[in-house]
Design an enzyme around this catalytic site. Structure first.
Site, PDB file in Angstrom:
ATOM      1  N   ASP A 109      10.391  -9.205 -19.943  1.00 39.29           N
ATOM      2  CA  ASP A 109      10.629 -10.640 -20.074  1.00 39.29           C
ATOM      3  C   ASP A 109      11.435 -10.967 -21.322  1.00 39.29           C
ATOM      4  O   ASP A 109      12.280 -11.868 -21.307  1.00 39.29           O
ATOM      5  CB  ASP A 109       9.304 -11.404 -20.108  1.00 39.29           C
ATOM      6  CG  ASP A 109       8.797 -11.723 -18.705  1.00 39.29           C
ATOM      7  OD1 ASP A 109       9.625 -11.759 -17.768  1.00 39.29           O
ATOM      8  OD2 ASP A 109       7.588 -11.945 -18.536  1.00 39.29           O
ATOM      9  N   GLU A 147       6.933 -11.334 -25.863  1.00 40.40           N
ATOM     10  CA  GLU A 147       7.908 -11.293 -24.774  1.00 40.40           C
ATOM     11  C   GLU A 147       8.727 -12.577 -24.684  1.00 40.40           C
ATOM     12  O   GLU A 147       9.517 -12.754 -23.760  1.00 40.40           O
ATOM     13  CB  GLU A 147       7.198 -11.020 -23.448  1.00 40.40           C
ATOM     14  CG  GLU A 147       5.989 -11.877 -23.194  1.00 40.40           C
ATOM     15  CD  GLU A 147       5.167 -11.430 -22.000  1.00 40.40           C
ATOM     16  OE1 GLU A 147       5.705 -10.769 -21.107  1.00 40.40           O
ATOM     17  OE2 GLU A 147       3.968 -11.764 -21.969  1.00 40.40           O
ATOM     18  N   CYS A 184       5.168  -2.209 -24.101  1.00 41.62           N
ATOM     19  CA  CYS A 184       4.720  -1.911 -22.743  1.00 41.62           C
ATOM     20  C   CYS A 184       5.768  -2.261 -21.689  1.00 41.62           C
ATOM     21  O   CYS A 184       5.490  -2.202 -20.493  1.00 41.62           O
ATOM     22  CB  CYS A 184       3.403  -2.631 -22.441  1.00 41.62           C
ATOM     23  SG  CYS A 184       3.490  -4.415 -22.674  1.00 41.62           S
ATOM     24  N   HIS A 223       0.841  -1.201   0.000  1.00 43.81           N
ATOM     25  CA  HIS A 223       0.000   0.000   0.000  1.00 43.81           C
ATOM     26  C   HIS A 223       0.879   1.255   0.000  1.00 43.81           C
ATOM     27  O   HIS A 223       0.563   2.258  -0.634  1.00 43.81           O
ATOM     28  CB  HIS A 223      -0.881   0.031   1.258  1.00 43.81           C
ATOM     29  CG  HIS A 223      -2.007  -0.949   1.226  1.00 43.81           C
ATOM     30  ND1 HIS A 223      -2.841  -1.089   0.143  1.00 43.81           N
ATOM     31  CD2 HIS A 223      -2.440  -1.846   2.149  1.00 43.81           C
ATOM     32  CE1 HIS A 223      -3.745  -2.020   0.411  1.00 43.81           C
ATOM     33  NE2 HIS A 223      -3.529  -2.495   1.612  1.00 43.81           N
TER      34      HIS A 223
END
Length: 579
Positions: A455, A431, A502, A189
């Site tokens: 990756d 990837e 991405c 958090h």
């Protein structure tokens, strides 16, 4: 110099405020049988008081920062309603005849110990919820008050063993310049809130509270995960200059927020954001993203004992679709495994988890879970511009099986009379080297590619990106990686589909020049990087970028490529990247 885990980018220099652990140790006191009801009554009063405090804090945070931040405290309220915990405390008081605050502190320690042994990192990090609520209950039992971060009077860098969600959410942004913690990870958090508040933060430092004293001057570099304690004059000056430079750059970049990501000779590219949590949506909008290029959906399955049902997922995807309207939102289907494990799936322990039963392999092996998600995405697709993307595709057989699942999900919805976008666009993440090398075949099957370089690099170079001992071998600029990227972009364009990226590569300014030159159509990244990449793209012509990319591809080593691109970037934007 201390090294930790980067939690939120930025550089800050400031005085340390050590937000120490509270001394809530309670001594055992014998009580009589007659006193037991009174002790239980004190406990029940403390639970009621704690609940009122949390609800009040939840309302304040929701009003100040948005309802999504207030939802953090739903988990705290659930702890207060945990009948097993409450009944264990009451039962032990009756049996052991000891004061309720001591019994409760012991039960709390036992719960914390049990959670600390859980291997699932997401569940392990929820120990902060239990500790936060537990400390509140103990303070109310003992009649103690605690000064919170909201009451700070000076600008400080907060140093803590851990920061609970309520600590982090209640701190005054104008007073807290940055923070560092001994424990925590990128999914905690604390880290999520830091990114949302755009406060530089480093977590997982282990010994920060031992090494840093109140009033020490500290430097926090949230991008690299570095903390420097009591820097010498030269180091201090260097970072103060960088801090001021970053402030000036932020103002410069804000001016281009609403301008297109377009080169000087007219080539337009799409700049999208990677997100994982709903909390991140305001930041995406604030930084002027053209959409969402990667929506990680694993968080639905985290920190819970049950599986998310179709309606729950549908509501989340619908909210995303309506928020972004006509702007594209690419939803990546469930990508578990590797470094992301969920206890309820009982995934097997594997010697090489990054190359094991994960991502699309897991989804195809669990069609019940996969199709539930696909139906939810399809239902939400009528409310906006959603797209589906499959992770870790290694060959055309997997891709075709995944597409068949989509068709099955469509038929099931049609049978239920539920609307969906029949023409929803489907894409593949590239990837895995086998996918990059056969991208010409895969391109005939999909509407777009998105290159997942995190990756792809580790698979192509045989480097575990989580292993610090071989981190130096993880080179985005390695010639092999650049050739794979080039091959994917060219194969996509030959098949008339667009190609995005991405992975973290897309958020590096020097690499943006190279990727632009290779013809990349879409860059997706953390929202905080969007304006910086836009600035680079707007400063160069496509023709120049193509020449730079061609020259870079002719170099022999990753270091040579990196040096060359860094030099070109400084030439292009000397005011921002010059020495």
């Amino acid at each position: 110099m201390l090294k930790g885990i980067p939690a939120a980018p930025g550089i800050v220099v400031g005085k340390a405020f050590v937000f120490g652990k509270e001394d809530l140790d309670v001594a055992p006191i014998d009580i009589t049988e007659d006193q037991v009801p009174l002790e239980i009554s004190r406990f029940e009063d403390a639970l009621i008081q704690t609940r009122q405090e949390i609800i009040a804090l939840q309302k304040k945070i929701a009003a100040d920062m948005g309802s999504e931040h207030g939802e953090v405290f739903d988990a705290h309220l659930l702890v207060l309603e945990d009948r097993m915990l409450i009944e264990e405390v009451i039962s032990r008081v009756k049996k052991e005849k000891l004061n309720i605050d001591y019994i409760f502190s012991q039960v709390l320690k036992r719960y914390a110990h049990v959670f600390s042994k859980i291997e699932d990192e997401y569940l392990k990090e929820r120990i902060s919820d239990i500790n936060d609520v537990g400390r509140r209950i103990l303070r109310n039992l003992l009649g103690r008050m605690r000064k919170g971060l909201a009451e700070l009077e000076d600008e400080v860098v907060v140093v803590a063993h851990d920061l609970s969600p309520s600590d982090t959410a209640s701190m005054h942004k104008n007073r807290v310049k940055g923070f560092i913690t001994d424990i925590g990870g990128k999914t905690s958090h604390t880290a999520i809130m830091a990114k949302s508040l755009e406060i530089p933060a480093v977590v997982g430092l282990e010994i920060a509270t031992e090494q840093i004293k109140n009033g020490d001057i500290v430097i926090v570099d949230g991008a690299s995960g570095t903390v420097i304690v009591s820097p010498d004059a030269d180091t201090l000056k260097k970072y103060q200059v960088q801090e001021e430079k970053l402030k000036g750059q932020t103002e410069t970049l804000a001016a281009i927020r609403n301008l297109p990501a377009q080169t000087t000779d007219g080539r337009h590219v799409t700049l999208a954001a990677n997100i994982e949590f709903p909390d991140e949506i305001p930041s995406v909008l604030e930084h002027g993203a053209d959409g969402v290029g990667l929506y990680r959906t694993e968080y639905f399955y985290m920190n819970r004992k049950d599986l998310p049902v179709e309606d729950e997922q549908f509501e989340a995807y619908k909210n995303l679709a309506t928020t972004f309207g006509d702007k594209p939102v690419i939803v990546r289907t469930l990508d578990l495994g590797g470094d992301k494990f969920i206890s309820q799936f009982n995934l097997p322990k594997e010697m090489s988890p990054f190359m094991g039963w994960r991502a699309i392999r897991f989804c195809l092996g669990r069609p019940d879970i996969f199709k539930t998600q696909l139906r939810a995405i399809l239902r939400a697709s009528v409310f906006g511009n959603l797209k589906i993307m499959f992770p870790m595709i290694s060959g055309v057989e997997e891709l075709r099986r995944a597409k068949e699942m989509v068709e099955e999900a469509k038929k099931e919805l049609k049978g239920r009379g539920i609307a969906y976008n029949a023409g929803i666009e489907i894409g593949a993440m590239i990837e895995v080297p086998s996918a990059a090398l056969t991208s010409d075949v895969l391109a005939r099957e999909v509407g777009f590619f998105s290159i997942g370089t995190n990756d792809l690099i580790q698979y192509a170079l045989a480097v575990d990106r989580t292993n610090e001992k071989i981190a130096y071998l993880y080179e985005p600029t390695h010639p092999a990686v650049l050739r794979l990227v080039k091959n994917v972009v060219e194969a996509g364009h030959r098949a008339n589909i667009w190609v995005g990226m991405c992975g973290e590569m897309s958020s590096e300014p020097s690499l943006a020049i190279l990727l632009l030159g290779l013809g990349l159509d879409e860059f997706s990244m953390p929202s905080a990087s969007l304006l910086e990449i836009k600035n680079v793209i707007r400063a160069i012509s496509y023709e120049t970028a193509k020449k730079i990319a061609e020259e870079a591809l002719g170099l022999a080593t990753g270091q040579e490529v990196n040096t060359f691109l860094t030099s070109r970037l400084k030439d292009l934007l000397p005011q921002m990247y010059g020495n």
